[in-house]
Design a protein around this motif. Structure first.
Motif, PDB file in Angstrom:
ATOM      1  N   ASP A 122     -38.745  67.184 -24.540  1.00 38.52           N
ATOM      2  CA  ASP A 122     -37.293  67.321 -24.546  1.00 38.52           C
ATOM      3  C   ASP A 122     -36.749  66.617 -25.798  1.00 38.52           C
ATOM      4  OD1 ASP A 122     -34.587  67.445 -24.096  1.00 38.52           O
ATOM      5  OD2 ASP A 122     -34.593  66.200 -22.297  1.00 38.52           O
ATOM      6  N   PRO A 123     -36.303  67.385 -26.810  1.00 39.73           N
ATOM      7  CA  PRO A 123     -36.081  68.822 -26.816  1.00 39.73           C
ATOM      8  C   PRO A 123     -37.385  69.612 -26.951  1.00 39.73           C
ATOM      9  CG  PRO A 123     -35.623  67.925 -28.984  1.00 39.73           C
ATOM     10  CD  PRO A 123     -35.895  66.745 -28.091  1.00 39.73           C
ATOM     11  N   GLY A 124     -37.338  70.828 -26.413  1.00 36.82           N
ATOM     12  CA  GLY A 124     -38.489  71.712 -26.496  1.00 36.82           C
ATOM     13  C   GLY A 124     -38.054  73.154 -26.352  1.00 36.82           C
ATOM     14  N   TYR A 128     -40.687  76.545 -22.009  1.00 40.46           N
ATOM     15  CA  TYR A 128     -41.463  75.474 -21.373  1.00 40.46           C
ATOM     16  C   TYR A 128     -40.893  75.125 -20.003  1.00 40.46           C
ATOM     17  CZ  TYR A 128     -43.093  74.671 -26.212  1.00 40.46           C
ATOM     18  OH  TYR A 128     -43.600  74.816 -27.479  1.00 40.46           O
ATOM     19  N   SER A 129     -39.588  75.049 -19.912  1.00 46.61           N
ATOM     20  CA  SER A 129     -38.972  74.767 -18.614  1.00 46.61           C
ATOM     21  C   SER A 129     -38.819  76.032 -17.778  1.00 46.61           C
ATOM     22  CB  SER A 129     -37.612  74.087 -18.797  1.00 46.61           C
ATOM     23  OG  SER A 129     -36.734  74.897 -19.556  1.00 46.61           O
ATOM     24  N   THR A 139     -40.365  70.291 -13.371  1.00 50.65           N
ATOM     25  CA  THR A 139     -40.559  69.826 -14.738  1.00 50.65           C
ATOM     26  C   THR A 139     -40.318  68.323 -14.797  1.00 50.65           C
ATOM     27  OG1 THR A 139     -38.239  70.280 -15.298  1.00 50.65           O
ATOM     28  CG2 THR A 139     -39.850  71.999 -15.798  1.00 50.65           C
ATOM     29  N   PRO A 141     -39.382  66.140 -18.001  1.00 50.15           N
ATOM     30  CA  PRO A 141     -39.165  66.086 -19.446  1.00 50.15           C
ATOM     31  C   PRO A 141     -39.459  64.691 -19.992  1.00 50.15           C
ATOM     32  CG  PRO A 141     -37.217  66.906 -18.246  1.00 50.15           C
ATOM     33  CD  PRO A 141     -38.126  66.261 -17.252  1.00 50.15           C
ATOM     34  N   SER A 143     -38.795  62.398 -23.466  1.00 53.39           N
ATOM     35  CA  SER A 143     -37.853  62.412 -24.581  1.00 53.39           C
ATOM     36  C   SER A 143     -38.564  62.310 -25.924  1.00 53.39           C
ATOM     37  CB  SER A 143     -36.861  61.255 -24.439  1.00 53.39           C
ATOM     38  OG  SER A 143     -36.082  61.422 -23.275  1.00 53.39           O
ATOM     39  N   HIS A 351     -28.351  71.540 -27.286  1.00 54.24           N
ATOM     40  CA  HIS A 351     -28.525  71.347 -25.845  1.00 54.24           C
ATOM     41  C   HIS A 351     -29.334  72.472 -25.214  1.00 54.24           C
ATOM     42  CE1 HIS A 351     -25.081  74.162 -25.671  1.00 54.24           C
ATOM     43  NE2 HIS A 351     -25.558  74.467 -24.475  1.00 54.24           N
ATOM     44  N   PHE A 353     -32.173  73.201 -25.927  1.00 57.08           N
ATOM     45  CA  PHE A 353     -33.571  72.778 -25.934  1.00 57.08           C
ATOM     46  C   PHE A 353     -33.824  71.570 -25.035  1.00 57.08           C
ATOM     47  CE2 PHE A 353     -32.489  74.805 -29.945  1.00 57.08           C
ATOM     48  CZ  PHE A 353     -33.429  75.819 -30.002  1.00 57.08           C
ATOM     49  N   GLY A 354     -32.814  71.153 -24.268  1.00 54.26           N
ATOM     50  CA  GLY A 354     -32.963  70.022 -23.376  1.00 54.26           C
ATOM     51  C   GLY A 354     -31.867  68.996 -23.575  1.00 54.26           C
ATOM     52  N   GLU A 356     -31.976  65.972 -24.541  1.00 56.13           N
ATOM     53  CA  GLU A 356     -32.083  65.199 -25.776  1.00 56.13           C
ATOM     54  C   GLU A 356     -31.574  65.979 -26.991  1.00 56.13           C
ATOM     55  OE1 GLU A 356     -33.040  62.084 -26.527  1.00 56.13           O
ATOM     56  OE2 GLU A 356     -33.452  61.471 -24.468  1.00 56.13           O
TER      57      GLU A 356
END
Length: 384
Positions: A122-124, A128-129, A139, A141, A143, A351, A353-354, A356
């Protein structure tokens, strides 16, 4: 009213679709738009790849179900890995994919039960999620940030999560943050995975866009990784074959088998002409990769320098095709992305991507240098 499955409720339309909708609306008003949102290469594949594809589509025997990858493809992929990364693979340790996203999404179905955990960056990248949602799993995550050099301490994951974790996803060089992992970091992750019987999934899509002097680091450079890891490769980024939808995953045959079994019940393989074009790319087009890397390195330098000259000191990435740009505190990711649209530039809010990713935007280097300079001027004008 007929209701969709619960698993779809957490998916929704992707942020890329949302930004494309905003772009279309702005373009309909006659605005010149520079699209830097999606990491789809704007350059064509090598001419030899296009020639093979063109010739093979005219062959009348190429239109049946492929069912599985040609043996020649597996041999070409293992040869490519040996040449580029000094990894020894048998052709049985290669599984062809309809692009790496196909493999990543279906791998969750192959390995995760409800209430299992998958550890994701996270971010990713959003799949993935999403793959966990599709499998009904949880999941966890971890950081990734500048403070930990985008290499989080996996050993800090709570023991009760590790006990229920089946998959751990890593992505170096990364997307959206184009960081590189160190060998020491990979060694620690492999040791943890071996201790807890966790499958490491290394998304190696940007292996050929590493701008350092070192060779890209494969997970299989680490002792013991073959016991616990799979590595995903994409021809989309390396050879500009994004629309052709072909990639592959490498690893021990028994670790590949659950994914192969899932795919055998879902798809009928990659169109033969695409396979044959990919075989040509992996076998004969390695000189093209140096040109490709230099093109994106030059784009990175031009774009980042233009932003720096305007006062926006974004981090210069070591690889990949993205700039992960930190925003001033006065902007949210979506707020800035909408302002960028008004300025005629499409970027992806962080945001997506997660958690973070809030406070960042991802900018894809998928335009010619002059257009990137213009985009930098437009983006900087929002802040300064």
């Amino acid at each position: 009213m007929i209701q969709p499955a619960e698993r779809t409720k957490s998916l929704g339309a992707s942020v890329f679709t949302e930004m494309a909708r905003h772009k279309k609306k702005a373009a309909s008003k006659g605005k010149d738009m520079i699209d830097l949102s999606v990491g789809s290469p704007d350059l064509p594949p090598p001419s030899g790849v296009r020639s093979i594809l063109s010739e093979e589509t005219l062959e009348k025997d190429n239109y049946g179900y492929a069912l599985q990858g040609l043996e020649a493809f597996n041999e070409a992929a293992s040869g490519y890995c040996s040449e580029r990364f000094n990894i020894s693979l048998d052709s049985s340790e290669v599984l062809q994919l309809l692009g790496s996203q196909d493999g990543l999404s279906h791998l969750a179905l192959a390995y995760l039960n409800p209430e299992d955990y998958i550890i994701i960056p996270d971010p990713g990248y959003p799949i993935y999620s999403a793959c966990a949602d599709l499998a009904g799993a949880y999941t966890y995550p971890v950081s990734l940030n500048e403070e930990n050099q985008f290499m989080p301490d996996i050993t800090a994951v709570p023991s009760h999560v590790l006990e229920r974790t089946k998959i751990l996803i890593m992505n170096y060089p990364g997307n959206p943050a184009s960081a590189r992992a160190t060998k020491d970091y990979f060694e620690k992750v492999v040791a943890l995975a071996l201790e807890h019987s966790i499958l490491i999934v290394h998304d190696f899509a940007y292996a050929e866009l590493d701008f350092t002097e070192d060779k890209p680091l494969s997970i299989f450079h680490i002792d013991g990784a073959k016991e616990t890891a799979l590595e995903f490769h994409s021809l989309s980024k390396s050879f500009n074959m994004a629309g052709a939808r072909i990639g592959f995953v490498t690893g021990r045959e028994d670790l590949l088998k659950p994914l192969a079994d899932i795919k055998s019940n879902i798809d009928y393989g990659v169109f033969y002409p695409v396979q044959k074009a990919a075989i040509h790319a992996l076998t004969y087009e390695q000189p093209f990769l140096s040109t490709q890397k230099q093109t994106f390195r030059n784009r990175r330098d031009v774009f980042c320098q233009s932003l720096h000259e305007k006062g926006w000191h974004v981090t210069i990435p070591d690889g990949g095709m993205f700039v992960w740009a930190k925003l001033p505190p006065s902007y949210t990711s979506m707020g800035f992305a909408l302002k960028a649209l008004e300025a005629g530039v499409v970027v992806t809010p962080g945001h997506a991507f997660g958690l973070e990713g809030e406070g960042y935007v991802r900018i894809a280097l998928v335009q010619e240098e002059e257009r990137l300079k213009e985009a930098a001027n437009r983006l900087a004008s929002i802040i300064f």
